[in-house]
Motif scaffolding. Structure first.
Motif, PDB file in Angstrom:
ATOM      1  N   PHE A 120       0.847  -1.195   0.000  1.00 50.66           N
ATOM      2  CA  PHE A 120       0.000   0.000   0.000  1.00 50.66           C
ATOM      3  C   PHE A 120       0.880   1.241   0.000  1.00 50.66           C
ATOM      4  O   PHE A 120       1.689   1.444   0.909  1.00 50.66           O
ATOM      5  CB  PHE A 120      -0.908   0.031   1.231  1.00 50.66           C
ATOM      6  N   GLY A 121       0.703   2.059  -1.014  1.00 54.57           N
ATOM      7  CA  GLY A 121       1.407   3.325  -1.089  1.00 54.57           C
ATOM      8  C   GLY A 121       0.434   4.472  -0.979  1.00 54.57           C
ATOM      9  O   GLY A 121      -0.786   4.272  -0.916  1.00 54.57           O
ATOM     10  N   PRO A 122       0.928   5.709  -0.971  1.00 55.21           N
ATOM     11  CA  PRO A 122       0.041   6.867  -0.807  1.00 55.21           C
ATOM     12  C   PRO A 122      -0.947   7.039  -1.956  1.00 55.21           C
ATOM     13  O   PRO A 122      -1.991   7.672  -1.789  1.00 55.21           O
ATOM     14  CB  PRO A 122       1.009   8.052  -0.733  1.00 55.21           C
ATOM     15  N   ASN A 123      -0.616   6.445  -3.113  1.00 53.17           N
ATOM     16  CA  ASN A 123      -1.484   6.628  -4.278  1.00 53.17           C
ATOM     17  C   ASN A 123      -2.277   5.383  -4.647  1.00 53.17           C
ATOM     18  O   ASN A 123      -2.946   5.368  -5.683  1.00 53.17           O
ATOM     19  CB  ASN A 123      -0.647   7.061  -5.483  1.00 53.17           C
ATOM     20  N   GLY A 124      -2.213   4.344  -3.819  1.00 52.02           N
ATOM     21  CA  GLY A 124      -2.988   3.142  -4.128  1.00 52.02           C
ATOM     22  C   GLY A 124      -2.230   1.868  -3.824  1.00 52.02           C
ATOM     23  O   GLY A 124      -1.254   1.866  -3.068  1.00 52.02           O
ATOM     24  N   ILE A 125      -2.681   0.791  -4.455  1.00 50.03           N
ATOM     25  CA  ILE A 125      -2.120  -0.533  -4.209  1.00 50.03           C
ATOM     26  C   ILE A 125      -1.262  -0.944  -5.394  1.00 50.03           C
ATOM     27  O   ILE A 125      -1.668  -0.794  -6.550  1.00 50.03           O
ATOM     28  CB  ILE A 125      -3.242  -1.570  -4.009  1.00 50.03           C
ATOM     29  N   VAL A 126      -0.085  -1.482  -5.094  1.00 45.89           N
ATOM     30  CA  VAL A 126       0.731  -2.124  -6.115  1.00 45.89           C
ATOM     31  C   VAL A 126       0.851  -3.595  -5.734  1.00 45.89           C
ATOM     32  O   VAL A 126       1.256  -3.931  -4.619  1.00 45.89           O
ATOM     33  CB  VAL A 126       2.134  -1.489  -6.217  1.00 45.89           C
ATOM     34  N   ILE A 127       0.458  -4.461  -6.646  1.00 41.25           N
ATOM     35  CA  ILE A 127       0.492  -5.906  -6.410  1.00 41.25           C
ATOM     36  C   ILE A 127       1.564  -6.497  -7.312  1.00 41.25           C
ATOM     37  O   ILE A 127       1.613  -6.212  -8.513  1.00 41.25           O
ATOM     38  CB  ILE A 127      -0.874  -6.552  -6.717  1.00 41.25           C
ATOM     39  N   ARG A 153       8.257 -11.013 -13.681  1.00 42.41           N
ATOM     40  CA  ARG A 153       7.847 -10.293 -12.463  1.00 42.41           C
ATOM     41  C   ARG A 153       6.887  -9.182 -12.888  1.00 42.41           C
ATOM     42  O   ARG A 153       7.296  -8.199 -13.494  1.00 42.41           O
ATOM     43  CB  ARG A 153       9.063  -9.738 -11.731  1.00 42.41           C
ATOM     44  N   VAL A 154       5.632  -9.385 -12.529  1.00 45.20           N
ATOM     45  CA  VAL A 154       4.559  -8.532 -13.026  1.00 45.20           C
ATOM     46  C   VAL A 154       4.084  -7.585 -11.930  1.00 45.20           C
ATOM     47  O   VAL A 154       3.879  -7.999 -10.785  1.00 45.20           O
ATOM     48  CB  VAL A 154       3.369  -9.386 -13.516  1.00 45.20           C
ATOM     49  N   ALA A 155       3.941  -6.315 -12.283  1.00 42.79           N
ATOM     50  CA  ALA A 155       3.351  -5.328 -11.383  1.00 42.79           C
ATOM     51  C   ALA A 155       1.912  -5.089 -11.806  1.00 42.79           C
ATOM     52  O   ALA A 155       1.622  -4.892 -12.993  1.00 42.79           O
ATOM     53  CB  ALA A 155       4.141  -4.025 -11.426  1.00 42.79           C
ATOM     54  N   LEU A 156       1.012  -5.127 -10.838  1.00 46.48           N
ATOM     55  CA  LEU A 156      -0.410  -4.933 -11.098  1.00 46.48           C
ATOM     56  C   LEU A 156      -0.908  -3.712 -10.337  1.00 46.48           C
ATOM     57  O   LEU A 156      -0.579  -3.519  -9.161  1.00 46.48           O
ATOM     58  CB  LEU A 156      -1.221  -6.162 -10.655  1.00 46.48           C
ATOM     59  N   GLY A 157      -1.701  -2.905 -11.012  1.00 50.89           N
ATOM     60  CA  GLY A 157      -2.416  -1.831 -10.339  1.00 50.89           C
ATOM     61  C   GLY A 157      -3.824  -2.307 -10.021  1.00 50.89           C
ATOM     62  O   GLY A 157      -4.380  -3.142 -10.734  1.00 50.89           O
ATOM     63  N   ALA A 158      -4.395  -1.817  -8.936  1.00 45.03           N
ATOM     64  CA  ALA A 158      -5.712  -2.274  -8.503  1.00 45.03           C
ATOM     65  C   ALA A 158      -6.663  -1.091  -8.354  1.00 45.03           C
ATOM     66  O   ALA A 158      -6.295  -0.041  -7.820  1.00 45.03           O
ATOM     67  CB  ALA A 158      -5.618  -3.032  -7.181  1.00 45.03           C
ATOM     68  N   VAL A 159      -7.881  -1.290  -8.838  1.00 49.74           N
ATOM     69  CA  VAL A 159      -8.963  -0.331  -8.633  1.00 49.74           C
ATOM     70  C   VAL A 159      -9.980  -0.986  -7.705  1.00 49.74           C
ATOM     71  O   VAL A 159     -10.385  -2.126  -7.931  1.00 49.74           O
ATOM     72  CB  VAL A 159      -9.634   0.058  -9.969  1.00 49.74           C
ATOM     73  N   THR A 231     -15.305   5.506   1.205  1.00 49.10           N
ATOM     74  CA  THR A 231     -14.157   6.108   0.521  1.00 49.10           C
ATOM     75  C   THR A 231     -12.915   5.295   0.848  1.00 49.10           C
ATOM     76  O   THR A 231     -12.658   4.992   2.013  1.00 49.10           O
ATOM     77  CB  THR A 231     -13.952   7.568   0.980  1.00 49.10           C
ATOM     78  N   PHE A 232     -12.141   4.925  -0.175  1.00 44.92           N
ATOM     79  CA  PHE A 232     -10.904   4.177   0.015  1.00 44.92           C
ATOM     80  C   PHE A 232      -9.727   5.140  -0.018  1.00 44.92           C
ATOM     81  O   PHE A 232      -9.631   5.993  -0.911  1.00 44.92           O
ATOM     82  CB  PHE A 232     -10.729   3.126  -1.080  1.00 44.92           C
ATOM     83  N   PHE A 233      -8.832   5.008   0.952  1.00 45.93           N
ATOM     84  CA  PHE A 233      -7.613   5.796   0.927  1.00 45.93           C
ATOM     85  C   PHE A 233      -6.522   5.037   1.671  1.00 45.93           C
ATOM     86  O   PHE A 233      -6.781   4.012   2.311  1.00 45.93           O
ATOM     87  CB  PHE A 233      -7.821   7.204   1.485  1.00 45.93           C
ATOM     88  N   PHE A 234      -5.299   5.522   1.549  1.00 47.46           N
ATOM     89  CA  PHE A 234      -4.143   4.788   2.049  1.00 47.46           C
ATOM     90  C   PHE A 234      -3.264   5.724   2.858  1.00 47.46           C
ATOM     91  O   PHE A 234      -3.088   6.894   2.522  1.00 47.46           O
ATOM     92  CB  PHE A 234      -3.328   4.210   0.891  1.00 47.46           C
TER      93      PHE A 234
END
Length: 243
Positions: A120-127, A153-159, A231-234
């Motif tokens: 979890f980063g300030p701008n969202g999730i990196v998987i 090695r795959v980076a995924l963004g999540a909504v 509301t989702f936030f990190f």
């Protein structure tokens, strides 16, 4: 289960819960003890804030991630970029081995090496998830000619969204890095194949993953407080859901 005694003041009540997840055939998965308590920030304009440790999300991603390896021929009816991928592989095959590769039917085997892990980063999730991709030709005697084996090695963004009391993840590929593992064809550089392999995973593995994630996970009701338009936030490596 209470992780600690509730902290109660005139302004708020803070409850720290341990959550166990029962997985059919695998028993109960628990957040590890090293996952410390979460310091929830001020509520601001929210009446309630639920905070989720990355360890919980990683358990859920493990449950929903594709487990079994699978094979498919490198043909346009199975993967729209098959011809481009095959041509890209031929370009990196040394000249003395190109005849072997071009004459055979190229097959693909995909398996998971490391299951998804969320940060979890300030701008969202990196998987991140690590897969092994094997490109091979079956010989007439049943043996295989390993054209290429790579680690992806795959980076995924999540909504995230909230539907019928559940948090729903939809993931997409934002980056892909390849590492050469082995090649009978003596391929030495796979950097030019990264976009092709990313597209391959995006069309074959990602739809299965998203289909599983569409089930979502329920947000527990505490003190009868049900989420309405959350509301989702990190913050500080934590997923927060305010309502």
């Amino acid at each position: 289960m209470l992780g600690s005694l509730p902290v109660v003041s005139d302004g708020y009540t803070n409850i720290n819960l341990y959550i166990n997840v029962e997985v059919p055939g695998q028993g109960i998965l628990s957040i590890p003890d090293l996952a410390g308590s979460i310091n929830v920030p001020p509520l601001g304009n929210f009446k309630h804030v639920h905070a989720f440790h990355p360890a919980l999300i990683n358990i859920l991603l493990f449950i929903f991630a594709p487990k079994d390896s699978f094979e498919l021929p490198c043909t346009p009816d199975k993967f729209s970029g098959a011809d481009d991928l095959r041509n890209a592989i031929l370009l990196v095959v040394p000249l003395e081995n190109q005849a072997i590769v071009s004459a055979g039917v190229l097959n693909i085997r995909i398996s998971t090496e490391m299951y998804p892990e969320a940060v979890f980063g300030p701008n969202g999730i990196v998987i991140t998830v690590t897969a092994k991709i094997e490109f091979f030709i079956r010989n007439a005697d049943g043996s295989t000619y390993s054209v290429l084996v790579v680690r992806s090695r795959v980076a995924l963004g999540a909504v995230l969204s909230f539907v019928n009391g559940r948090v729903i993840f939809v993931v997409s590929i934002t980056g892909n890095a390849l590492e050469l593992i082995y090649s009978d064809a003596r391929i030495s550089d796979v950097s030019s194949l990264e976009s092709h392999c990313g597209k391959l995973l995006g069309e074959t593995v990602l739809p299965v993953f998203n289909s599983n994630l569409a089930f979502g996970f329920p947000i527990p009701s505490i003190f009868g407080a049900d989420l309405i338009n959350p509301t989702f936030f990190f913050i500080e490596g934590v997923l927060l859901v305010g309502f």
